[in-house]
Structure formats: C-alpha cells, structure tokens
Design an enzyme around this catalytic site. Structure first.
Site, mmCIF file in Angstrom:
data_model
loop_
_atom_site.group_PDB
_atom_site.id
_atom_site.type_symbol
_atom_site.label_atom_id
_atom_site.label_comp_id
_atom_site.label_asym_id
_atom_site.label_seq_id
_atom_site.Cartn_x
_atom_site.Cartn_y
_atom_site.Cartn_z
ATOM 1 N N THR A 125 35.205 -12.709 43.713
ATOM 2 C CA THR A 125 36.758 -12.655 43.358
ATOM 3 C C THR A 125 37.360 -12.894 45.116
ATOM 4 O O THR A 125 36.685 -11.990 46.072
ATOM 5 C CB THR A 125 37.281 -11.422 42.911
ATOM 6 N N ASP A 127 40.068 -11.298 45.547
ATOM 7 C CA ASP A 127 40.749 -10.293 45.578
ATOM 8 C C ASP A 127 39.812 -9.098 46.133
ATOM 9 O O ASP A 127 40.518 -8.025 46.711
ATOM 10 C CB ASP A 127 41.490 -9.833 44.214
ATOM 11 N N ARG A 162 64.188 -15.299 62.506
ATOM 12 C CA ARG A 162 64.259 -15.060 60.844
ATOM 13 C C ARG A 162 63.237 -13.869 60.363
ATOM 14 O O ARG A 162 62.404 -13.837 61.300
ATOM 15 C CB ARG A 162 63.777 -16.376 60.071
ATOM 16 N N ARG A 171 46.155 -9.260 42.721
ATOM 17 C CA ARG A 171 46.685 -8.962 41.304
ATOM 18 C C ARG A 171 46.867 -7.529 41.173
ATOM 19 O O ARG A 171 48.007 -7.068 41.032
ATOM 20 C CB ARG A 171 45.829 -9.433 40.294
ATOM 21 N N GLU A 222 50.824 -10.437 45.862
ATOM 22 C CA GLU A 222 51.734 -10.799 44.503
ATOM 23 C C GLU A 222 51.761 -9.668 43.565
ATOM 24 O O GLU A 222 52.686 -9.695 42.710
ATOM 25 C CB GLU A 222 50.799 -12.116 43.884
ATOM 26 N N ARG A 266 63.444 -16.478 54.860
ATOM 27 C CA ARG A 266 62.622 -17.441 54.109
ATOM 28 C C ARG A 266 61.398 -16.761 53.510
ATOM 29 O O ARG A 266 60.854 -15.929 53.861
ATOM 30 C CB ARG A 266 62.566 -18.658 54.988
#
Ligand code: F6P
Length: 353
Positions: A125, A127, A162, A171, A222, A266
C-alpha cells in the site's frame, strides 16, 4: 513447486517487482512454475490467469501498476467464493497462492487460511498503514512524488504570497502526509491521527504572514478530519465495495483558511499521480525482496503468514496479526513534524485583520 500469484486492491508502484522477484525465485531457486491470476481474487474466482516465467517478467521492474491487473473483489462476497478458490488451487495443482495486497487482500488471506487454503501474504500500500511491517513498497515512491510537488508549490506560493493546500493520499493514517510534509518543508501538516482545528491553524498562519512575506504550504491527508462540531463536512459517496470515496478535504481546508485569514488560498489535489509511474529504488528492492521471501515462505509451508520488513530484515508474521489494527504514524514522528508548525500566537491576530 507451483504457485499462483495475484495482486489485489489499489495498485501501487513496486507490484511488478514482487511478481518478478517471486517468479525468479520459483524458477531458478525452486525449479518450479508460477501462474498469475488476473485482476486480484476476481481472476481466481473466474479462472482467468496466465503462465508466468522469467521471460514474461523482462522489463517490468521499473514499470508502475501491475502486469496482472488488480481489483477489490473478494471471494467471501460470493456464496460459492471459497469453493471456487479451492477449485482453482486443485485444478492448477498449486502449492499456495501468494496474495499481494493491502488491508482488504490480507483480510481475505487470513480467512482463506482459516478455511484451509494455503496462502502467503505480501503487504502492499502506498498508505504504509499495514501493521507488523515497518514499510510497504509504494510508500517511498508516493512520498517522493509528493515531495517533488511540494518543492514546486513553494516557489509559486512565494511568488504570490499565497496559502497553498496540498491534499495527499492517506485514507486512515497520515504517513504520506507527515513524510512528504517534513521532506518538503510544509508549514503545517494535517493527518487523520489528530483532528484539526481550523481556527488554530488560521491563527498560526496569520501570525506568520504578519511577520513578513511568508508563503504557506498546508499538507492535508485525504482522511484528515476537523475536530467534531467545528466545520460541517459534506457526506461522501461510497464505491461498489462500500469504501467511502475520499478526496476534497483540501478544498474545504482551503476555503475555510481563506475566509479565516483573508489570505489568497489555492488547492492542489495530487490524487492518483501518487500511485502511478515508476517505483523509486527502495520500492523496487523491497518489492523484489518480498517476492523472493514469499516463495521461501511457501517452500517452508508457512501458510497464513505475511512477509514483513522489521529492523532491516524480512520476517514472517501471522497475517491475522497484521490485519488486527492499522499502523498509525508514531507519536514521536508526529511530534517531530509538529515542531515545524508555526507557533501559536498569544493573542488572536485573525480578528486584528
Ligand atoms: O491504496 C490506498 C489508497 O491509495 C488510499 O489512500 C485511497 O483512499 C484509495 O487507495 C483510493 O483507491 P481507489 O479509488 O482506487 O479505490
């Protein structure tokens, strides 16, 4: 010896190194043969496969993805799944199935072992969240891709003064975010292990920008989530396998930070770029080594085991142990990363404009 190999779950750079390593070990070390099932467990259930030999594996080492294809299909979701797996093992005269995959694939390997199927697991993985192994192949490649992206984002963030929010995969855990955040010199890194408080993040960033022209890079995994009750999260869709489809937390973080700080913000979502392309050297080596070690495990009839990296050695652990709990980022590494976050200002400079 005859082995069936499959790759299941999300793809990952280094899968072809495992296939190549296992095939080489079977052919030259064990005088045996290998077959590769197509598309993970789906190929076992549907009896779709191809013979694998050293010739078939030529040139695949630096290639991302998997020459066998992958899917998230699982035998136990079909009434006759176990029977079909048994039939495939018998029909092809297999000593074992080498299952290369993540959490889902290892869970199936555990259950198949319980049900009498000879199986050896190889953890995979990007991850890096599988327990009992210090590293999975694919992770270092993903970290390098994210680090390169962050390096590039620094210069454009600086030019425009910025905030740039970079969403990376992860995950359930923040290994990619923490490693890439540290390697890329991120201003703040947000991970699933620690719910974030956007007011606090905004205060720290605002104070930093008040000290001069300081561009800010926020890395967010995420799966990172705000402290419950602070920011509303839109409900997410689920895929055909019941997994929440992630992606989008970066946009939420960016829009909330822009409102709270008044600084132009952004977002960049790195997404599947992190999983694609050629594996870095480390992942090629670890994949090859895992492939060879999986064949050794079959030769020793160490069924129900998973190969793993521990203290720079390849060891075997019961796959049941590895699937018990996901591996989070250690408290020590989280602390080290947090030391690079801007300090929390004493007052509330957000309200000062
Ligand atoms: O392989 C793990 C992972 O990369 C997660 O970080 C991500 O959420 C998931 O795969 C997405 O996979 P897919 O969209 O292919 O199901």
């Amino acid at each position: 010896m005859r082995i069936g190999i499959l790759t299941g779950g999300g793809d990952c750079p280094g899968l072809n190194a495992v296939i190549r390593g296992a095939v080489r070990a079977i052919e030259v070390d064990r005088d045996g043969t290998a077959i590769g099932f197509h598309d993970g467990w789906r190929g076992v259930l549907e009896d779709r496969w191809e013979p694998l030999d050293v010739d078939r594996c030529r040139g695949i080492l630096p290639r991302g993805g998997t020459i066998l294809g992958s899917s998230r299909d699982q035998p136990y979701t079909r009434a006759d799944g176990l029977e079909r797996v048994k039939a495939a093992v018998d029909q092809h005269g297999l000593d074992a199935i080498v299952a290369v995959g993540g959490e889902g694939t290892m869970g199936v390997a555990k259950d198949l072992h319980r049900d009498g199927i000879p199986v050896v697991g190889v953890p995979k993985t990007i991850d890096n969240d599988i327990s009992c192994t210090e590293m999975t192949f694919g992770f270092q490649t993903a970290v390098q891709i994210c680090t390169d992206a962050i390096d590039r984002l620094h210069t454009t963030a600086e030019s425009h003064d910025r905030i740039l929010v970079v969403e990376v995969m992860g995950r359930h855990v923040g290994h990619i975010a923490v490693w890439a955040g540290l390697a890329g010199g991120a201003t703040i890194t947000l991970v699933p292990e620690v719910p974030f408080d956007l007011d606090d993040v905004a205060r720290r960033i605002t104070a930093r920008h008040h000290r001069g022209r300081w561009a800010t890079i926020v890395v967010v995994a995420e799966g990172a989530r705000p402290v419950p009750g602070t920011v509303e999260l839109a409900p997410r869709p689920f895929d055909a396998y019941g997994h929440e489809v992630l992606g989008g937390i970066g946009q939420l973080v960016a829009s909330e930070l822009s409102q709270r700080t008044g600084i132009e913000t952004r977002t960049t979502i790195l997404g599947y770029v992190q999983r694609g392309g050629s594996p870095v050297a480390f992942d090629r080596v670890l994949g090859s080594w895992f492939g060879v070690a999986a064949v050794d495990a079959v030769a020793d009839r160490a069924f129900g085991d998973m190969v793993a990296l521990q203290s720079a050695k390849i060891v075997r652990v019961p796959v049941a142990e590895a699937v018990g709990e996901l591996k989070s980022v250690s408290a020590e590494l989280l602390r080290a990363a947090s030391l690079f976050h801007p300090p929390r200002p004493p007052a509330d400079p957000v309200s000062e404009g």
